[in-house]
Scaffold this motif. Structure first.
Motif, PDB file in Angstrom:
ATOM      1  N   TRP A   3       1.956  16.271   0.882  1.00  0.00           N
ATOM      2  CA  TRP A   3       0.490  16.088   0.381  1.00  0.00           C
ATOM      3  C   TRP A   3      -0.285  16.937   0.758  1.00  0.00           C
ATOM      4  O   TRP A   3      -0.097  17.440   2.040  1.00  0.00           O
ATOM      5  CB  TRP A   3       0.258  14.673  -0.072  1.00  0.00           C
ATOM      6  CG  TRP A   3       0.029  13.748  -0.656  1.00  0.00           C
ATOM      7  CD1 TRP A   3       1.152  12.723  -0.585  1.00  0.00           C
ATOM      8  CD2 TRP A   3      -0.192  13.630  -1.787  1.00  0.00           C
ATOM      9  NE1 TRP A   3       1.443  12.352  -1.813  1.00  0.00           N
ATOM     10  CE2 TRP A   3       0.660  12.571  -2.593  1.00  0.00           C
ATOM     11  CE3 TRP A   3      -1.570  14.673  -3.291  1.00  0.00           C
ATOM     12  CZ2 TRP A   3       0.501  12.158  -3.544  1.00  0.00           C
ATOM     13  CZ3 TRP A   3      -1.568  14.435  -3.940  1.00  0.00           C
ATOM     14  CH2 TRP A   3      -0.596  12.681  -4.344  1.00  0.00           C
ATOM     15  N   VAL A   4      -1.472  17.738   0.455  1.00  0.00           N
ATOM     16  CA  VAL A   4      -2.378  18.577   0.706  1.00  0.00           C
ATOM     17  C   VAL A   4      -3.133  18.136   0.494  1.00  0.00           C
ATOM     18  O   VAL A   4      -4.098  17.965  -0.978  1.00  0.00           O
ATOM     19  CB  VAL A   4      -2.863  20.176  -0.055  1.00  0.00           C
ATOM     20  CG1 VAL A   4      -3.866  20.697   1.042  1.00  0.00           C
ATOM     21  CG2 VAL A   4      -1.142  20.829   0.634  1.00  0.00           C
ATOM     22  N   GLU A   5      -4.074  16.982   1.289  1.00  0.00           N
ATOM     23  CA  GLU A   5      -5.639  16.531   1.059  1.00  0.00           C
ATOM     24  C   GLU A   5      -6.813  17.114   1.314  1.00  0.00           C
ATOM     25  O   GLU A   5      -7.303  18.109   2.092  1.00  0.00           O
ATOM     26  CB  GLU A   5      -5.484  14.929   1.557  1.00  0.00           C
ATOM     27  CG  GLU A   5      -6.545  14.346   1.812  1.00  0.00           C
ATOM     28  CD  GLU A   5      -6.930  12.862   2.595  1.00  0.00           C
ATOM     29  OE1 GLU A   5      -7.726  11.994   1.976  1.00  0.00           O
ATOM     30  OE2 GLU A   5      -5.417  12.689   2.705  1.00  0.00           O
ATOM     31  N   VAL A   6      -7.340  17.286   0.550  1.00  0.00           N
ATOM     32  CA  VAL A   6      -8.435  18.130  -0.541  1.00  0.00           C
ATOM     33  C   VAL A   6     -10.015  17.964   0.037  1.00  0.00           C
ATOM     34  O   VAL A   6      -9.602  17.101  -1.053  1.00  0.00           O
ATOM     35  CB  VAL A   6      -8.436  19.411  -1.102  1.00  0.00           C
ATOM     36  CG1 VAL A   6      -9.117  20.476  -0.835  1.00  0.00           C
ATOM     37  CG2 VAL A   6      -7.106  19.510  -0.972  1.00  0.00           C
ATOM     38  N   SER A  39     -12.728  15.616  -3.768  1.00  0.00           N
ATOM     39  CA  SER A  39     -11.859  15.503  -3.237  1.00  0.00           C
ATOM     40  C   SER A  39     -10.734  15.203  -4.071  1.00  0.00           C
ATOM     41  O   SER A  39     -10.932  14.345  -5.185  1.00  0.00           O
ATOM     42  CB  SER A  39     -12.577  13.881  -1.911  1.00  0.00           C
ATOM     43  OG  SER A  39     -12.266  12.377  -2.889  1.00  0.00           O
ATOM     44  N   ALA A  40      -9.641  15.509  -3.518  1.00  0.00           N
ATOM     45  CA  ALA A  40      -8.664  15.495  -4.357  1.00  0.00           C
ATOM     46  C   ALA A  40      -7.085  15.479  -2.860  1.00  0.00           C
ATOM     47  O   ALA A  40      -7.243  15.684  -2.373  1.00  0.00           O
ATOM     48  CB  ALA A  40      -8.446  17.091  -5.279  1.00  0.00           C
ATOM     49  N   LEU A  41      -5.403  14.857  -3.689  1.00  0.00           N
ATOM     50  CA  LEU A  41      -5.244  14.661  -3.014  1.00  0.00           C
ATOM     51  C   LEU A  41      -4.314  16.284  -3.719  1.00  0.00           C
ATOM     52  O   LEU A  41      -4.186  16.164  -5.314  1.00  0.00           O
ATOM     53  CB  LEU A  41      -4.175  13.657  -3.184  1.00  0.00           C
ATOM     54  CG  LEU A  41      -4.535  12.827  -2.292  1.00  0.00           C
ATOM     55  CD1 LEU A  41      -4.544  11.168  -2.567  1.00  0.00           C
ATOM     56  CD2 LEU A  41      -4.858  13.360  -0.522  1.00  0.00           C
ATOM     57  N   GLY A 204     -10.913  18.326   8.818  1.00  0.00           N
ATOM     58  CA  GLY A 204     -10.200  20.075   8.593  1.00  0.00           C
ATOM     59  C   GLY A 204     -10.764  21.079   8.483  1.00  0.00           C
ATOM     60  O   GLY A 204     -11.855  21.314   8.437  1.00  0.00           O
ATOM     61  N   PRO A 205     -10.163  22.413   8.495  1.00  0.00           N
ATOM     62  CA  PRO A 205     -10.585  23.661   8.797  1.00  0.00           C
ATOM     63  C   PRO A 205     -10.949  23.798   7.041  1.00  0.00           C
ATOM     64  O   PRO A 205     -10.660  23.253   5.840  1.00  0.00           O
ATOM     65  CB  PRO A 205      -9.279  24.605   8.962  1.00  0.00           C
ATOM     66  CG  PRO A 205      -8.026  23.361   8.386  1.00  0.00           C
ATOM     67  CD  PRO A 205      -9.221  22.191   8.813  1.00  0.00           C
ATOM     68  N   TYR A 235      -8.948  21.125   3.554  1.00  0.00           N
ATOM     69  CA  TYR A 235      -8.084  20.308   3.720  1.00  0.00           C
ATOM     70  C   TYR A 235      -7.288  19.810   5.351  1.00  0.00           C
ATOM     71  O   TYR A 235      -7.329  20.055   5.993  1.00  0.00           O
ATOM     72  CB  TYR A 235      -7.371  21.457   2.637  1.00  0.00           C
ATOM     73  CG  TYR A 235      -6.797  22.105   4.154  1.00  0.00           C
ATOM     74  CD1 TYR A 235      -4.959  21.947   4.931  1.00  0.00           C
ATOM     75  CD2 TYR A 235      -7.148  23.552   4.503  1.00  0.00           C
ATOM     76  CE1 TYR A 235      -4.345  23.094   5.277  1.00  0.00           C
ATOM     77  CE2 TYR A 235      -6.788  24.311   5.440  1.00  0.00           C
ATOM     78  CZ  TYR A 235      -5.579  24.731   6.571  1.00  0.00           C
ATOM     79  OH  TYR A 235      -5.021  25.513   6.696  1.00  0.00           O
ATOM     80  N   LEU A 236      -6.060  19.132   4.842  1.00  0.00           N
ATOM     81  CA  LEU A 236      -4.583  18.572   5.881  1.00  0.00           C
ATOM     82  C   LEU A 236      -4.112  18.320   5.734  1.00  0.00           C
ATOM     83  O   LEU A 236      -3.473  18.457   3.843  1.00  0.00           O
ATOM     84  CB  LEU A 236      -5.217  16.969   6.670  1.00  0.00           C
ATOM     85  CG  LEU A 236      -7.475  17.240   7.812  1.00  0.00           C
ATOM     86  CD1 LEU A 236      -6.871  15.728   8.085  1.00  0.00           C
ATOM     87  CD2 LEU A 236      -5.982  18.101   8.827  1.00  0.00           C
TER      88      LEU A 236
END
Length: 242
Positions: A3-6, A39-41, A204-205, A235-236
């Motif tokens: 996943w990229v969590e955003v 927010s999103a995944l 996150g950056p 993101y992470l």
């Protein structure tokens, strides 16, 4: 794949209609770009090419290798948008060539807003459907803290991975008239109880990126459209969820 969590600071889709000069705008949306915040995944995974081709127009060449293309899904919770607050699940069939780059193609879009569904169908040419998003929080037993995490906590650099987690179960049910169809059930792990997906991404950056996509060729919008979603986010990366 993971996943990229955003955390979406803003997402601004810019629409280009490839076969007609102009489109009408849905009530409340106005002209593009449309701004979404929330927010999103985002999870990527391999899809069999023969499966993906069933959702992609014949004029496109699929980006594939060894019989697979890259698909996935995008689960978002928008706090602010032209349609107000709503949830969205985008199922990506695969990637198609758009020289000199490539674009994603959505096989299905599920949203919890009638306005967002109508706009997606008519203006953006998406295969949008109204759905109910049911969310439930369940506790996950705390695991033993490793020596490395214990040391990080002692020096004030604990990343949070050793804290007690909660699991969020998301059930997505498509609504068609008086009937309801269970489409998918997603299990998410989160550090903080609640119904939002963005609790880890605050630190996150921050990055900016553009995600090009094709859409259209539906009964609601038979034209071929190309749009680019310009995203500013934090993101992470995570291991894959089920």
């Amino acid at each position: 794949m993971g996943w990229v969590e955003v955390e979406l600071l803003s997402a601004s889709p810019n629409l280009v209609v490839m076969e007609i000069a102009e489109t009408k705008c849905s009530s409340g949306y106005g002209k593009p770009p449309w701004i979404f915040k929330g927010s999103a995944l985002y999870q990527l995974h391999l899809v069999k090419a023969e499966t993906a081709r069933a959702f992609i127009p014949q004029e496109f060449r699929l980006v594939e290798a060894f019989g697979y293309t890259l698909g996935g899904f995008f689960l978002a919770n928008y706090e602010e948008s032209p349609a107000g607050a709503f949830d969205e699940l985008v199922v990506i069939a695969g990637i198609v060539w758009n020289p000199p780059t490539s674009c994603a193609w959505a096989a299905r879009v599920l949203v919890s807003s009638n306005d967002a569904c109508g706009h997606g169908r008519k203006e953006v040419g998406l295969p949008s459907h109204v759905a109910k998003f049911s969310k439930r929080i369940a506790a996950i037993p705390t695991q033993h803290m490793s020596k490395s995490n214990l040391f990080l906590k002692m020096i004030g650099l604990d990343t949070g991975h050793s804290r007690s987690k909660d699991r969020m179960d998301v059930q997505v049910t498509e609504i068609t008239g008086s009937s309801a169809t269970n489409m998918c059930h997603i299990n998410l792990a989160t550090l903080v109880p609640g119904l939002k997906y963005d609790k880890w991404v605050r630190a996150g950056p921050s990055i900016k990126l553009s995600l090009p996509s094709y859409s259209g060729r539906t009964k609601h919008n038979p034209n071929l459209l190309k749009y680019s979603c310009n995203i500013e986010c934090r993101y992470l990366f995570f291991s894959a969820y089920k």
